[in-house]
Design a protein around this motif. Structure first.
Motif, PDB file in Angstrom:
ATOM      1  N   TRP A 108       0.953  -1.275   0.167  1.00 24.57           N
ATOM      2  CA  TRP A 108       0.098   0.062   0.021  1.00 24.57           C
ATOM      3  C   TRP A 108       0.986   1.220  -0.007  1.00 24.57           C
ATOM      4  CZ3 TRP A 108      -4.000  -1.709   4.345  1.00 24.57           C
ATOM      5  CH2 TRP A 108      -4.945  -2.714   3.674  1.00 24.57           C
ATOM      6  N   ASN A 109       2.167   1.288  -0.116  1.00 22.53           N
ATOM      7  CA  ASN A 109       2.887   2.291  -0.254  1.00 22.53           C
ATOM      8  C   ASN A 109       3.258   2.716  -1.892  1.00 22.53           C
ATOM      9  OD1 ASN A 109       3.577   3.297   2.284  1.00 22.53           O
ATOM     10  ND2 ASN A 109       5.081   1.760   2.629  1.00 22.53           N
ATOM     11  N   ILE A 110       3.459   3.854  -2.131  1.00 22.55           N
ATOM     12  CA  ILE A 110       3.661   4.311  -3.617  1.00 22.55           C
ATOM     13  C   ILE A 110       4.232   3.241  -4.376  1.00 22.55           C
ATOM     14  CG2 ILE A 110       5.587   5.904  -3.458  1.00 22.55           C
ATOM     15  CD1 ILE A 110       4.457   7.816  -5.108  1.00 22.55           C
ATOM     16  N   PHE A 310      -7.734   3.863   4.018  1.00 22.15           N
ATOM     17  CA  PHE A 310      -8.026   5.181   3.211  1.00 22.15           C
ATOM     18  C   PHE A 310      -8.971   4.989   2.128  1.00 22.15           C
ATOM     19  CE2 PHE A 310      -3.723   6.036   5.165  1.00 22.15           C
ATOM     20  CZ  PHE A 310      -4.297   6.824   6.609  1.00 22.15           C
ATOM     21  N   PHE A 311      -9.646   6.140   1.749  1.00 24.31           N
ATOM     22  CA  PHE A 311     -10.407   6.267   0.628  1.00 24.31           C
ATOM     23  C   PHE A 311      -9.616   6.827  -0.457  1.00 24.31           C
ATOM     24  CE2 PHE A 311     -14.095   8.012  -1.739  1.00 24.31           C
ATOM     25  CZ  PHE A 311     -14.748   6.989  -2.098  1.00 24.31           C
ATOM     26  N   PRO A 312      -9.362   6.050  -1.583  1.00 17.39           N
ATOM     27  CA  PRO A 312      -8.320   6.709  -2.715  1.00 17.39           C
ATOM     28  C   PRO A 312      -8.731   8.182  -3.002  1.00 17.39           C
ATOM     29  CG  PRO A 312      -9.489   4.527  -3.368  1.00 17.39           C
ATOM     30  CD  PRO A 312     -10.104   4.971  -2.056  1.00 17.39           C
ATOM     31  N   LEU A 313      -7.511   8.794  -2.924  1.00 19.12           N
ATOM     32  CA  LEU A 313      -7.570  10.244  -3.375  1.00 19.12           C
ATOM     33  C   LEU A 313      -8.461  10.680  -4.666  1.00 19.12           C
ATOM     34  CD1 LEU A 313      -4.254  11.479  -2.072  1.00 19.12           C
ATOM     35  CD2 LEU A 313      -6.403  11.415  -0.626  1.00 19.12           C
ATOM     36  N   PRO A 330      -6.099   0.808  -9.920  1.00 19.80           N
ATOM     37  CA  PRO A 330      -6.821  -0.444  -9.225  1.00 19.80           C
ATOM     38  C   PRO A 330      -6.308  -0.872  -7.976  1.00 19.80           C
ATOM     39  CG  PRO A 330      -5.123  -0.767 -11.071  1.00 19.80           C
ATOM     40  CD  PRO A 330      -5.342   0.453 -10.973  1.00 19.80           C
ATOM     41  N   ASN A 331      -4.896  -0.843  -7.519  1.00 21.68           N
ATOM     42  CA  ASN A 331      -4.488  -1.421  -6.359  1.00 21.68           C
ATOM     43  C   ASN A 331      -5.053  -0.244  -5.202  1.00 21.68           C
ATOM     44  OD1 ASN A 331      -3.018  -3.392  -7.799  1.00 21.68           O
ATOM     45  ND2 ASN A 331      -1.247  -2.156  -7.400  1.00 21.68           N
ATOM     46  N   ALA A 332      -5.053   0.941  -5.469  1.00 28.19           N
ATOM     47  CA  ALA A 332      -5.628   1.718  -4.401  1.00 28.19           C
ATOM     48  C   ALA A 332      -6.928   1.361  -4.094  1.00 28.19           C
ATOM     49  CB  ALA A 332      -5.525   3.109  -4.506  1.00 28.19           C
ATOM     50  N   ASP A 333      -7.771   1.437  -5.263  1.00 27.95           N
ATOM     51  CA  ASP A 333      -9.174   0.788  -5.031  1.00 27.95           C
ATOM     52  C   ASP A 333      -9.374  -0.500  -4.557  1.00 27.95           C
ATOM     53  OD1 ASP A 333     -10.357   2.788  -6.282  1.00 27.95           O
ATOM     54  OD2 ASP A 333     -10.435   2.190  -8.274  1.00 27.95           O
ATOM     55  N   TYR A 334      -8.443  -1.297  -4.721  1.00 29.17           N
ATOM     56  CA  TYR A 334      -8.664  -2.771  -4.067  1.00 29.17           C
ATOM     57  C   TYR A 334      -8.433  -2.770  -2.801  1.00 29.17           C
ATOM     58  CZ  TYR A 334      -8.543  -7.832  -3.444  1.00 29.17           C
ATOM     59  OH  TYR A 334      -9.090  -9.085  -3.051  1.00 29.17           O
ATOM     60  N   ALA A 335      -7.397  -1.934  -2.303  1.00 32.52           N
ATOM     61  CA  ALA A 335      -6.900  -1.802  -0.728  1.00 32.52           C
ATOM     62  C   ALA A 335      -7.983  -1.133  -0.034  1.00 32.52           C
ATOM     63  CB  ALA A 335      -5.616  -0.796  -0.672  1.00 32.52           C
ATOM     64  N   SER A 336      -8.784  -0.311  -0.793  1.00 34.39           N
ATOM     65  CA  SER A 336      -9.682   0.360   0.091  1.00 34.39           C
ATOM     66  C   SER A 336     -11.172  -0.294   0.125  1.00 34.39           C
ATOM     67  CB  SER A 336     -10.234   1.605  -0.682  1.00 34.39           C
ATOM     68  OG  SER A 336     -11.213   2.367  -0.391  1.00 34.39           O
ATOM     69  N   ALA A 337     -11.168  -1.348  -0.882  1.00 31.39           N
ATOM     70  CA  ALA A 337     -12.358  -2.139  -0.774  1.00 31.39           C
ATOM     71  C   ALA A 337     -12.089  -3.418   0.236  1.00 31.39           C
ATOM     72  CB  ALA A 337     -12.739  -2.528  -2.190  1.00 31.39           C
ATOM     73  N   HIS A 338     -11.030  -3.516   0.244  1.00 30.78           N
ATOM     74  CA  HIS A 338     -10.487  -4.964   1.087  1.00 30.78           C
ATOM     75  C   HIS A 338      -9.943  -4.823   2.268  1.00 30.78           C
ATOM     76  CE1 HIS A 338     -12.708  -7.482  -2.091  1.00 30.78           C
ATOM     77  NE2 HIS A 338     -12.449  -6.521  -3.059  1.00 30.78           N
ATOM     78  N   GLY A 339      -9.329  -3.581   2.471  1.00 33.86           N
ATOM     79  CA  GLY A 339      -8.339  -3.503   3.675  1.00 33.86           C
ATOM     80  C   GLY A 339      -9.056  -3.338   4.765  1.00 33.86           C
ATOM     81  N   LEU A 340      -8.755  -3.919   5.737  1.00 35.36           N
ATOM     82  CA  LEU A 340      -8.950  -3.731   7.207  1.00 35.36           C
ATOM     83  C   LEU A 340      -7.751  -3.484   8.383  1.00 35.36           C
ATOM     84  CD1 LEU A 340     -11.566  -4.206   9.280  1.00 35.36           C
ATOM     85  CD2 LEU A 340     -10.749  -6.381   9.623  1.00 35.36           C
ATOM     86  N   SER A 341      -8.136  -2.608   9.158  1.00 38.46           N
ATOM     87  CA  SER A 341      -6.984  -2.615  10.155  1.00 38.46           C
ATOM     88  C   SER A 341      -7.375  -3.005  11.608  1.00 38.46           C
ATOM     89  CB  SER A 341      -6.959  -0.864  10.298  1.00 38.46           C
ATOM     90  OG  SER A 341      -6.065  -0.359   9.196  1.00 38.46           O
TER      91      SER A 341
END
Ligand SMILES: *Cc1c(COP(=O)(O)O)cnc(C)c1O
Length: 365
Positions: A108-110, A310-313, A330-341
């Protein structure tokens, strides 16, 4: 909410912070004073930054860093698409334009392989963000900055204690900002530090943060400035936190490893990868799950407070004016839709971690 069995964040404050705060009250010196000096000295010593100034929070610290780097109207700054909103709004408030680049699917880093194609004639800086307790891949960022003559402004808001190949985050580029907000690894409630090894940047930071003068008490202001100071009350808490940091990071690592051990190998659950160039100072324990909405409901129903990522910028309503049609992340979208903390804070008990893990297992298996 009081009725969570497992809240999401909990600052690790107590006796040591109270003792320092008592001292500030007894000193009757509430604005920047002895604890602020000590706070800066300790941060410089630990991070290796030659110059440091405090700021009232990470958001304004980024804004101040951009101002001190002479970023303004007509300029572009490259920012990862998955980060806290402040990485972009700090650029906007300078009158410059954030240009978004997708992140890596597994950290999830650049994604540094996508930076070069985002560089234009107007690009002045790259803002890598060190998310969730590990460093972004700074080698390629430094190389691109050199080649295209760009500044690097590091959003190391979550980066206290995080080193890239032995160099502390925030000290790798031209300027870097570490936040001490209440949910960060160490906190002063609100607060931040700006690190730099550029003396000119340090000079501009010093004037800009204190009403365009170097010392309070004079009413002659050589430059335009603002008030970005904090209080000695906050610095007093920060100093106590720095002294507790070795204990804080050890406990967070223990908590992180306990999650990892219990959740490893469960189908439908993935962890973030940790790159070899960085150490890890766990900020949260992150999961990538197929049915995020279902798992969140299940956890919340079982009194576990959840936090997505985070919600993608590029999807932010307030940033649509700077987004380009048809660009995909696509990766930011996927992380936002499937990522949990999941929480890793110090006061988390073994019972709480085990309860979270068994509640997750109930859901996915
Ligand atoms: C917390 C955070 C900020 C903002 O810091 P504040 O001190 O809350 O203003 C900026 N960027 C990232 C990545 C953060 O996590």
């Amino acid at each position: 909410m009081d009725d969570y069995f497992v809240p999401q964040v909990m600052p690790f404050v107590g006796r040591e912070e109270i003792a320092n705060l008592t001292q500030v009250i007894n000193n009757k010196w509430l604005t920047e004073g002895p604890f602020s000096k000590d706070f800066i000295a300790k941060i410089k010593n630990y991070t290796g930054a030659p110059y440091a100034v405090l700021a009232n929070n990470g958001t304004l610290g980024l804004f101040l860093s951009l101002l001190a780097s002479n970023i303004g109207p007509g300029d572009e700054v490259i920012v990862p698409d998955l980060t806290f909103i402040a990485s972009a709004t700090s650029v906007m408030f300078c009158g410059a334009k954030p240009v978004f680049v997708d992140v890596e699917a597994d950290t999830w880093n650049i994604d540094t392989t996508l930076i070069e194609q985002a560089i234009t004639e107007r690009t002045k800086a790259i803002m890598p963000v060190h998310l969730y307790g590990q460093s972004a891949d700074m080698g390629p960022v430094l190389e691109l900055a050199r080649r295209y003559n760009l500044k690097i402004i590091e959003d190391a808001a979550q980066g206290y204690g995080v080193f890239y190949k032995g160099t502390h985050t925030g000290v790798l580029g031209d300027v870097g900002v570490i936040s001490f907000f209440a949910d960060k690894t160490i906190t002063s409630g609100e607060g931040a530090v700006i690190l730099t090894h550029d003396q000119d940047v340090f000079n501009r930071l010093s004037y800009l943060r204190n009403q365009g003068r170097l010392n309070s008490g004079t009413f002659i202001h050589p430059f335009l400035g603002m008030n970005f100071r904090l209080t000695d009350l906050q610095a007093a808490i920060g100093v106590a936190q720095i002294e507790k940091f070795p204990m804080i990071v050890n406990k967070r690592l223990e908590n992180y490893q306990r999650y990892q051990m219990q959740l490893e190998g469960i189908p439908g659950l993935k962890f973030l990868a940790i790159r070899g160039f960085s150490n890890l100072v766990p900020f949260r324990f992150n999961l990538i799950v197929d049915d995020l909405a279902g798992l969140i409901t299940h956890l919340e129903n079982n009194r576990i407070q959840t936090r997505g990522v985070f919600f993608p910028l590029h999807r932010q309503p307030c940033l649509q004016q700077v987004c380009m049609e048809g660009q995909e992340f696509p990766n930011a979208d996927y992380a936002s839709a499937h990522g949990l903390s999941l929480p890793v804070y110090n006061d988390l008990t073994i019972e709480q971690i085990d309860y979270v893990c068994s509640t997750i297992k109930d859901f996915v298996t």
